[in-house]
Enzyme design. Structure first.
Site, short mmCIF file in Angstrom:
data_model
loop_
_atom_site.label_atom_id
_atom_site.label_comp_id
_atom_site.label_asym_id
_atom_site.label_seq_id
_atom_site.Cartn_x
_atom_site.Cartn_y
_atom_site.Cartn_z
N GLU A 50 0.81 -1.21 0.00
CA GLU A 50 0.00 0.00 0.00
C GLU A 50 0.85 1.26 0.00
O GLU A 50 0.50 2.26 -0.63
CB GLU A 50 -0.96 0.00 1.20
CG GLU A 50 -2.05 -1.06 1.11
CD GLU A 50 -2.94 -0.91 -0.12
OE1 GLU A 50 -2.95 0.18 -0.73
OE2 GLU A 50 -3.62 -1.88 -0.48
N TYR A 133 -6.12 6.92 3.63
CA TYR A 133 -6.30 5.82 2.69
C TYR A 133 -5.60 4.55 3.18
O TYR A 133 -6.20 3.47 3.27
CB TYR A 133 -5.80 6.16 1.28
CG TYR A 133 -5.64 4.90 0.49
CD1 TYR A 133 -6.76 4.27 -0.04
CD2 TYR A 133 -4.40 4.26 0.37
CE1 TYR A 133 -6.66 3.05 -0.69
CE2 TYR A 133 -4.28 3.05 -0.27
CZ TYR A 133 -5.40 2.44 -0.81
OH TYR A 133 -5.30 1.24 -1.42
N ASP A 151 -9.63 6.19 -2.48
CA ASP A 151 -8.50 6.55 -3.33
C ASP A 151 -9.06 7.11 -4.64
O ASP A 151 -10.26 7.32 -4.77
CB ASP A 151 -7.63 5.32 -3.59
CG ASP A 151 -8.31 4.36 -4.55
OD1 ASP A 151 -9.54 4.27 -4.53
OD2 ASP A 151 -7.62 3.71 -5.35
#
Length: 354
Positions: A50, A133, A151
């Site tokens: 991520e 996020y 996102d």
DNA sequence: GATTCGTGGAA
DNA sequence: TTTCCAAGAAT
């Protein structure tokens, strides 16, 4: 959903069914079998992926993810790494503050959390490099918590599904609320990845493949025909052009003269060639006095907010020349051009391959 | 809220 | 060639 004629449960089920049939294989994802048996992926790998995926395409991330996890298989191994090794391994991926925060975060996990990632959104949010996020992504994907990721994909999908014309970034809170209304309590991680996969493959920025979309019936923008122009965004400023000079110096025995850039700012913490400032009219700043010669070709490179044109000058430096910080003399054997950020590698390529 | 911060692929 | 923009965060 009041505006959609479908319940949140029906919508999330539709896209989860689509995901079960169309999920793309990625190195940080677990297989479809262990997914349905409740096996969770490794939080370290989810977190690593991520961070790398922030503003970066899956295609660009895959090889970096493989190298990082092969070299540092656990968060403890990464926490023990040398700063310069991590920065060198990140070179070319961009947004280098991510690499500095990656290492900072790994060390926090080891020293403050006994090497175990926290499993709540609020705790994850306090970690370096982890924002709204990423905290939601790790909490949902690695820990099965019903958090809502927002996102660029989710923004696009939600603005089209509800036909929202209010421009970003102002409308972000409303899109977050709409996305939250759809987040299921069951398989929230798969749901998050499903919406992002949908945005990356079907609900694309240009010419979306609405005919293949599991939400083609409820989608309001598809009815109206406005899908391709959503989401609206406030216009961005034009990029100015800046100029600079880099100095490439090598000794007779092949040692290179490089410079470690300061930790903050553009290319922070990265290795590069010594050089001038990057301005409208750069001030020459050769690292030592010599008969510097200039390459005919220039480096052209575009950063997030400006274009850069670099003149490349070169000279030989004496073998006994040993400058201090921020300069570094790197032997021919230790020099890896892959340790350099792309703009610096371009200068090397111009110099080395005429 | 507005800026800063990389890179490469696609149209 | 230029513009857009990709699983954003920090300041």
């Amino acid at each position: 959903m009041r505006d959609l004629d479908w319940t949140p449960d029906e919508l999330s089920q539709d896209i989860l069914n689509w995901y079960d049939r169309n999920a793309r294989s990625m190195p940080w994802r677990i297989g479809p079998k262990e997914r349905t048996t409740g096996t969770a992926p490794d939080p370290y790998r989810v977190w690593m992926s991520e961070i790398m995926l922030q503003q970066t395409t899956v295609a660009a991330v895959v090889s970096y993810f493989e190298r990082f996890t092969r070299r540092w298989p656990t968060v403890s191994a990464l926490a023990a790494a040398q700063d310069t090794d991590v920065m060198g391994e990140w070179a070319g991926l961009g947004y280098y503050a991510r690499a500095r925060n990656l290492l900072k975060c790994a060390r926090v996990i080891v020293t403050e959390y006994d090497g175990v990632f926290p499993d709540t959104y609020d705790e994850l949010l306090t970690l370096p490099g982890v924002g709204p996020y990423t905290a939601a992504a790790v909490a949902s994907i690695a820990f099965d918590r019903p958090e809502t990721v927002l996102d660029g994909n989710v923004e696009r999908v939600m603005s089209r599904l509800h036909d929202i014309h209010t421009p970003l970034p102002g409308v972000k809170p409303e899109l977050k609320r709409l996305a939250g209304d759809l987040t299921p309590n069951a398989r929230p991680g798969d749901y998050a990845q499903a919406v992002m996969d949908l945005g990356a493959t079907i609900c694309t920025p240009k010419s979306p493949a609405c005919g293949l979309c599991p939400w083609r019936l409820p989608c309001k923008a598809r009815k109206t025909g406005t899908a391709p122009e959503l989401p609206r965004k406030t216009p961005k400023k034009p990029k100015p052009t800046r100029y600079g000079i880099v100095y490439i110096a090598q000794s007779k025995s092949g040692d290179w003269l490089l410079e470690r850039r300061p930790d903050s700012g553009l290319l922070g913490g990265m290795l590069g060639w010594p050089g001038s400032d990057w301005t409208d009219a750069p001030n020459p700043a050769p690292p030592f006095a010599a008969q510097w010669r200039e390459l005919k070709a220039e480096v052209r490179h575009t950063f997030t907010h400006f274009h850069l044109i670099l003149a490349v000058q070169y000279a030989e430096f004496p073998a006994d020349f040993s400058p201090g910080s921020p300069y570094e003399v790197i032997s021919l054997r230790d020099f890896r051009v892959s340790d350099l950020p792309t703009v610096m590698r371009k200068a090397y390529d111009l110099y080395r391959l005429p």
